[in-house]
Design a protein around this motif. Structure first.
Motif, PDB file in Angstrom:
ATOM      1  N   ALA A  98       9.788 -14.858  -1.521  1.00 45.29           N
ATOM      2  CA  ALA A  98       9.699 -16.301  -1.761  1.00 45.29           C
ATOM      3  C   ALA A  98       8.986 -16.632  -3.070  1.00 45.29           C
ATOM      4  CB  ALA A  98       8.978 -16.974  -0.597  1.00 45.29           C
ATOM      5  N   ASN A  99       8.213 -15.687  -3.578  1.00 52.48           N
ATOM      6  CA  ASN A  99       7.471 -15.896  -4.833  1.00 52.48           C
ATOM      7  C   ASN A  99       7.830 -14.777  -5.792  1.00 52.48           C
ATOM      8  OD1 ASN A  99       5.307 -18.120  -3.933  1.00 52.48           O
ATOM      9  ND2 ASN A  99       5.502 -16.618  -2.313  1.00 52.48           N
ATOM     10  N   THR A 100       8.961 -14.892  -6.438  1.00 56.07           N
ATOM     11  CA  THR A 100       9.557 -13.774  -7.173  1.00 56.07           C
ATOM     12  C   THR A 100       9.005 -13.577  -8.574  1.00 56.07           C
ATOM     13  OG1 THR A 100      11.325 -15.239  -7.944  1.00 56.07           O
ATOM     14  CG2 THR A 100      11.719 -14.005  -5.911  1.00 56.07           C
ATOM     15  N   LYS A 101       8.041 -14.365  -9.000  1.00 56.97           N
ATOM     16  CA  LYS A 101       7.551 -14.252 -10.372  1.00 56.97           C
ATOM     17  C   LYS A 101       6.790 -12.946 -10.590  1.00 56.97           C
ATOM     18  CE  LYS A 101       9.055 -18.210 -11.946  1.00 56.97           C
ATOM     19  NZ  LYS A 101      10.067 -18.277 -13.017  1.00 56.97           N
ATOM     20  N   SER A 102       5.687 -12.778  -9.862  1.00 54.73           N
ATOM     21  CA  SER A 102       4.855 -11.589 -10.060  1.00 54.73           C
ATOM     22  C   SER A 102       3.924 -11.425  -8.869  1.00 54.73           C
ATOM     23  CB  SER A 102       4.035 -11.713 -11.353  1.00 54.73           C
ATOM     24  OG  SER A 102       3.171 -12.846 -11.264  1.00 54.73           O
ATOM     25  N   LEU A 103       3.153 -10.348  -8.876  1.00 55.24           N
ATOM     26  CA  LEU A 103       2.183 -10.078  -7.822  1.00 55.24           C
ATOM     27  C   LEU A 103       0.814 -10.591  -8.237  1.00 55.24           C
ATOM     28  CD1 LEU A 103       3.106  -6.386  -6.926  1.00 55.24           C
ATOM     29  CD2 LEU A 103       3.980  -8.479  -5.893  1.00 55.24           C
ATOM     30  N   ASP A 104       0.054 -11.114  -7.281  1.00 54.86           N
ATOM     31  CA  ASP A 104      -1.331 -11.462  -7.591  1.00 54.86           C
ATOM     32  C   ASP A 104      -2.247 -10.347  -7.098  1.00 54.86           C
ATOM     33  OD1 ASP A 104      -1.575 -11.777  -4.860  1.00 54.86           O
ATOM     34  OD2 ASP A 104      -1.618 -13.963  -4.907  1.00 54.86           O
ATOM     35  N   ASP A 105      -3.535 -10.477  -7.358  1.00 53.48           N
ATOM     36  CA  ASP A 105      -4.487  -9.409  -7.034  1.00 53.48           C
ATOM     37  C   ASP A 105      -4.542  -9.131  -5.535  1.00 53.48           C
ATOM     38  OD1 ASP A 105      -5.104  -9.096  -9.684  1.00 53.48           O
ATOM     39  OD2 ASP A 105      -6.889 -10.368  -9.624  1.00 53.48           O
ATOM     40  N   ASN A 106      -4.453 -10.178  -4.721  1.00 53.24           N
ATOM     41  CA  ASN A 106      -4.519  -9.974  -3.271  1.00 53.24           C
ATOM     42  C   ASN A 106      -3.329  -9.193  -2.753  1.00 53.24           C
ATOM     43  OD1 ASN A 106      -6.950 -11.250  -3.006  1.00 53.24           O
ATOM     44  ND2 ASN A 106      -6.123 -13.184  -2.263  1.00 53.24           N
ATOM     45  N   MET A 107      -2.145  -9.482  -3.293  1.00 50.00           N
ATOM     46  CA  MET A 107      -0.958  -8.743  -2.869  1.00 50.00           C
ATOM     47  C   MET A 107      -1.080  -7.275  -3.274  1.00 50.00           C
ATOM     48  SD  MET A 107       1.893  -8.814  -1.252  1.00 50.00           S
ATOM     49  CE  MET A 107       2.313 -10.561  -1.106  1.00 50.00           C
ATOM     50  N   ARG A 108      -1.555  -7.025  -4.489  1.00 42.00           N
ATOM     51  CA  ARG A 108      -1.720  -5.640  -4.938  1.00 42.00           C
ATOM     52  C   ARG A 108      -2.711  -4.899  -4.042  1.00 42.00           C
ATOM     53  NH1 ARG A 108      -2.361  -8.316 -10.033  1.00 42.00           N
ATOM     54  NH2 ARG A 108      -0.431  -8.337 -11.220  1.00 42.00           N
ATOM     55  N   TYR A 109      -3.775  -5.585  -3.659  1.00 44.65           N
ATOM     56  CA  TYR A 109      -4.810  -4.944  -2.837  1.00 44.65           C
ATOM     57  C   TYR A 109      -4.254  -4.544  -1.473  1.00 44.65           C
ATOM     58  CZ  TYR A 109      -9.283  -4.124  -0.534  1.00 44.65           C
ATOM     59  OH  TYR A 109     -10.322  -3.546   0.158  1.00 44.65           O
ATOM     60  N   LEU A 110      -3.539  -5.456  -0.835  1.00 37.96           N
ATOM     61  CA  LEU A 110      -2.993  -5.149   0.482  1.00 37.96           C
ATOM     62  C   LEU A 110      -1.950  -4.032   0.397  1.00 37.96           C
ATOM     63  CD1 LEU A 110      -2.598  -8.672   2.125  1.00 37.96           C
ATOM     64  CD2 LEU A 110      -4.248  -6.901   2.711  1.00 37.96           C
ATOM     65  N   LEU A 111      -1.067  -4.113  -0.592  1.00 39.91           N
ATOM     66  CA  LEU A 111      -0.032  -3.088  -0.721  1.00 39.91           C
ATOM     67  C   LEU A 111      -0.624  -1.714  -1.000  1.00 39.91           C
ATOM     68  CD1 LEU A 111       2.694  -5.010  -2.778  1.00 39.91           C
ATOM     69  CD2 LEU A 111       2.787  -4.372  -0.365  1.00 39.91           C
ATOM     70  N   SER A 112      -1.755  -1.700  -1.684  1.00 41.85           N
ATOM     71  CA  SER A 112      -2.392  -0.422  -2.013  1.00 41.85           C
ATOM     72  C   SER A 112      -3.113   0.190  -0.827  1.00 41.85           C
ATOM     73  CB  SER A 112      -3.392  -0.611  -3.170  1.00 41.85           C
ATOM     74  OG  SER A 112      -2.729  -1.053  -4.333  1.00 41.85           O
ATOM     75  N   ASN A 113      -3.321  -0.602   0.240  1.00 37.87           N
ATOM     76  CA  ASN A 113      -4.140  -0.115   1.353  1.00 37.87           C
ATOM     77  C   ASN A 113      -3.420  -0.047   2.696  1.00 37.87           C
ATOM     78  OD1 ASN A 113      -7.162   0.206   0.412  1.00 37.87           O
ATOM     79  ND2 ASN A 113      -6.399  -1.635  -0.605  1.00 37.87           N
ATOM     80  N   ILE A 114      -2.171  -0.508   2.765  1.00 37.48           N
ATOM     81  CA  ILE A 114      -1.464  -0.423   4.032  1.00 37.48           C
ATOM     82  C   ILE A 114      -0.965   1.001   4.266  1.00 37.48           C
ATOM     83  CG2 ILE A 114      -0.743  -2.825   4.142  1.00 37.48           C
ATOM     84  CD1 ILE A 114       1.912  -2.060   2.956  1.00 37.48           C
ATOM     85  N   ASN A 115      -0.772   1.329   5.524  1.00 37.13           N
ATOM     86  CA  ASN A 115      -0.302   2.666   5.912  1.00 37.13           C
ATOM     87  C   ASN A 115       1.232   2.669   5.909  1.00 37.13           C
ATOM     88  OD1 ASN A 115       0.347   5.106   7.141  1.00 37.13           O
ATOM     89  ND2 ASN A 115      -1.403   5.026   8.530  1.00 37.13           N
ATOM     90  N   VAL A 116       1.827   2.852   4.720  1.00 36.50           N
ATOM     91  CA  VAL A 116       3.285   2.801   4.619  1.00 36.50           C
ATOM     92  C   VAL A 116       3.945   4.014   5.276  1.00 36.50           C
ATOM     93  CG1 VAL A 116       3.346   1.352   2.569  1.00 36.50           C
ATOM     94  CG2 VAL A 116       3.187   3.830   2.315  1.00 36.50           C
ATOM     95  N   SER A 117       3.235   5.125   5.346  1.00 33.90           N
ATOM     96  CA  SER A 117       3.813   6.327   5.940  1.00 33.90           C
ATOM     97  C   SER A 117       4.129   6.107   7.409  1.00 33.90           C
ATOM     98  CB  SER A 117       2.861   7.512   5.763  1.00 33.90           C
ATOM     99  OG  SER A 117       3.384   8.667   6.365  1.00 33.90           O
ATOM    100  N   LEU A 118       3.175   5.516   8.149  1.00 37.33           N
ATOM    101  CA  LEU A 118       3.405   5.248   9.565  1.00 37.33           C
ATOM    102  C   LEU A 118       4.428   4.133   9.743  1.00 37.33           C
ATOM    103  CD1 LEU A 118       2.706   5.856  12.464  1.00 37.33           C
ATOM    104  CD2 LEU A 118       0.810   4.234  12.315  1.00 37.33           C
ATOM    105  N   CYS A 119       4.369   3.124   8.885  1.00 31.38           N
ATOM    106  CA  CYS A 119       5.342   2.035   8.942  1.00 31.38           C
ATOM    107  C   CYS A 119       6.750   2.578   8.747  1.00 31.38           C
ATOM    108  CB  CYS A 119       5.023   0.985   7.880  1.00 31.38           C
ATOM    109  SG  CYS A 119       6.194  -0.376   7.807  1.00 31.38           S
ATOM    110  N   GLU A 120       6.868   3.534   7.833  1.00 33.64           N
ATOM    111  CA  GLU A 120       8.172   4.148   7.565  1.00 33.64           C
ATOM    112  C   GLU A 120       8.710   4.840   8.807  1.00 33.64           C
ATOM    113  OE1 GLU A 120       9.908   7.883   4.931  1.00 33.64           O
ATOM    114  OE2 GLU A 120       7.782   7.626   5.355  1.00 33.64           O
ATOM    115  N   ARG A 121       7.839   5.538   9.525  1.00 36.64           N
ATOM    116  CA  ARG A 121       8.278   6.233  10.739  1.00 36.64           C
ATOM    117  C   ARG A 121       8.696   5.247  11.827  1.00 36.64           C
ATOM    118  NH1 ARG A 121       3.865   9.870   9.761  1.00 36.64           N
ATOM    119  NH2 ARG A 121       2.639   8.933  11.443  1.00 36.64           N
TER     120      ARG A 121
END
Length: 549
Positions: free
Chosen positions: A206-229
């Motif tokens: 919905a906000n296709t311009k760019s990422l803000d600091d909060n989005m970068r922080y969350l993406l850097s800390n979520i467990n994508v490996s388990l989410c992928e499974r």
């Protein structure tokens, strides 16, 4: 010590503000003081005992607390019961119990909070918000973790309602969320991050311009490996949303690549997204991974496992950079070490490497040991499999404004026997310029546009792609010294905010006579090397062309 009276006990609330018993005044921000008995409060609180008995205080300052919380606090110590505490005054009541060390009342606060948490079903946003915010406050301000544990256990049993709550909690004013709010969400979500990933994907889309600091922080800390499974489709959608951003920085690209690196078994679409992001960004994760290696043994392990090592030139560059920057005198290239290097090279099925490339890199005492070792590896040399391509003009011109200028660079390579076209075979690389205002615009791209090619040069798209090329920067001095610097896999050049120098990979390029750059050379990071720019040296892009295996 105060006399041994067991608390909680009922001293009688009617004695509060009694003229005969009230020898201690509690001062509040608004309204009249509360007159209390110092002995009754001392039985409950060792802190108040010390203030009144040892320090002889006749008043207590409680202006920082709301009046209703103080009144309920005093009543509890007089009656032995916790009454009249609600969500509106719980925080101050709880804090008073901790500040004045009324241990039995602290326990009652925990029981009260636990009962509030147990009553949450996720359907009432304000009810859920109360327990979440109190848990955050207790953890960050009062350094108590048990309230957060209560909330985490409860939310683990109501996943759907939890995700609905956090979407409203985060996205109402996402850019202004504090870091401890984000940490709280990550803690309460735990490893089961599917809902959070879906929520972030929706926000990015919905906000296709760019990422803000909060989005970068969350993406850097979520467990994508388990989410992928749990649900690989959710991860595919996230990466698709990231690759569709309109305005991105190198840090965004690097974070996106790092996300994919954390997947255990990237899907086909994820691998395609990774390729697209790398083509857009011209960045790599490998330089950071090389920097983090504390030993040559660890470096070899990283290189053997990294998907970034796609050819022998990147493999050698990484070893060279680490040796140059670390200057580790303890690395001994004995038979065991050389056998391991050769095995990694074989296991990764890397292309042969040109001796002329190895010999041409800038060197010092430590890198010379590496150079000599690789020059002795006859089994990984095969001159006909690669060739150097040189442009005729400079690719970078550091002018008076210290700008990296761009050009179209034509490279000719040996004509294959299957080519019957007139003229020469070759490629054109388009170098986008970078200026002080648009430092991120720099890029080097292989062109497939016929209009970019001169009349006597033609391109074979069916035989060539970006993976066939390895780029480096050649420095030529007027005194005849020529050496190469491995840069192309280190991302884009970054202009320092002072405009004093460009940083590309592990190298700084600054004006040779600029005192600010000289100061950087002496006081700068240990992990870098510095090259002065003057009229006495020219910079050309050199390309190694590797025939497809």
């Amino acid at each position: 010590m105060a006399p041994k009276v067991t608390v909680p006990t009922d001293f009688g609330k009617h004695l509060i503000n009694s003229p005969g018993h009230g020898n201690l005044a509690i001062q509040l921000q608004e309204g009249a003081d509360i007159k209390v008995n110092s002995a009754i409060l001392s039985f409950n609180s060792p802190v108040i005992y010390n203030l009144t008995t040892d320090l002889h205080q006749t008043y207590l300052e409680m202006q920082d607390f709301q009046r209703s919380a103080v009144e309920r606090f005093v009543e509890a110590m007089y009656s032995g019961e916790m009454e009249g505490v609600y969500s509106t005054n719980f925080r101050d009541f709880h804090k008073l119990s901790l500040v004045f060390d009324v241990s039995w009342l602290v326990d009652r606060c925990d029981e009260y909070f636990k009962s509030q948490v147990d009553g949450v079903d996720g359907h009432d946003y304000e009810e859920t918000l109360f327990v979440v915010e109190e848990a955050r406050y207790s953890l960050n301000k009062l350094k108590k973790r048990n309230h957060l544990d209560y909330v985490a256990e409860r939310m683990g049993n109501m996943k759907t309602q939890r995700d609905v709550f956090f979407e409203r909690y985060l996205m109402t004013d996402f850019s202004n969320c504090s870091k401890d709010q984000l940490d709280l969400v990550l803690e309460l979500i735990g490893p089961d991050s599917d809902g959070l990933v879906a929520m972030l994907t929706k926000h990015i889309t919905a906000n296709t311009k760019s990422l803000d600091d909060n989005m970068r922080y969350l993406l850097s800390n979520i467990n994508v490996s388990l989410c992928e499974r749990n649900d690989s489709e959710i991860c595919d959608k996230l990466m698709e949303a990231l690759s569709g951003l309109e305005s991105t920085t190198n840090s965004d690209f690097k974070m996106s690549l790092n996300l994919i690196e954390r997947f255990r078994t990237p899907s086909k679409s994820l691998r395609q997204t990774k390729k697209r992001i790398k083509e857009l960004s011209n960045v790599s994760l490998l330089p950071d991974m090389v920097r983090e290696c504390s030993s040559f043994d660890q470096l070899l392990t990283v290189l053997s496992e990294s998907q970034e090592v796609t050819n022998s030139y990147i493999f050698y560059d990484a070893l060279w950079i680490w040796m140059y920057l670390v200057n580790d005198q303890l690395v001994k290239f004995d038979k065991n070490l050389t056998d391991r290097i050769l095995k990694i090279h074989d296991d990764l099925q890397l292309n042969p490497i040109l001796k002329s490339y190895i010999a041409g890199l800038f060197s010092d005492d430590d890198t010379r040991k590496l150079t000599a070792t690789f020059m002795s590896f006859d089994k990984i040399h095969a001159e006909p499999s690669s060739c150097f391509l040189f442009p005729s003009q400079e690719v970078f011109h550091f002018d008076s404004s210290f700008i990296l200028t761009g050009r179209k660079l034509s490279f000719q390579f040996p004509k294959p026997e299957s080519c019957s076209l007139a003229g020469k075979c070759g490629v054109v690389f388009k170098v986008s310029p970078a200026t002080v205002k648009h430092a991120e615009s720099f890029n080097i791209a292989l062109s497939a546009d016929k209009e970019d090619y001169p009349a006597d040069l033609h391109f074979h798209p069916e035989r060539i792609d970006c993976n066939n090329f390895h780029l480096a920067l050649q420095r030529t001095h007027t005194d005849g010294r020529v050496y190469n610097v491995p840069l192309s896999w280190n991302g884009k050049p970054q202009l320092h905010s002072s405009g004093t120098y460009w940083k590309w990979g592990m190298c700084y390029f600054g004006r040779e006579c600029d005192p600010r750059c000289n100061q950087l050379i002496w006081d700068g990071p240990q992990w870098e090397c510095y090259f002065g720019i003057s009229r006495d040296c020219k910079h050309r892009l050199i390309v190694v062309y590797m025939k497809s295996k």
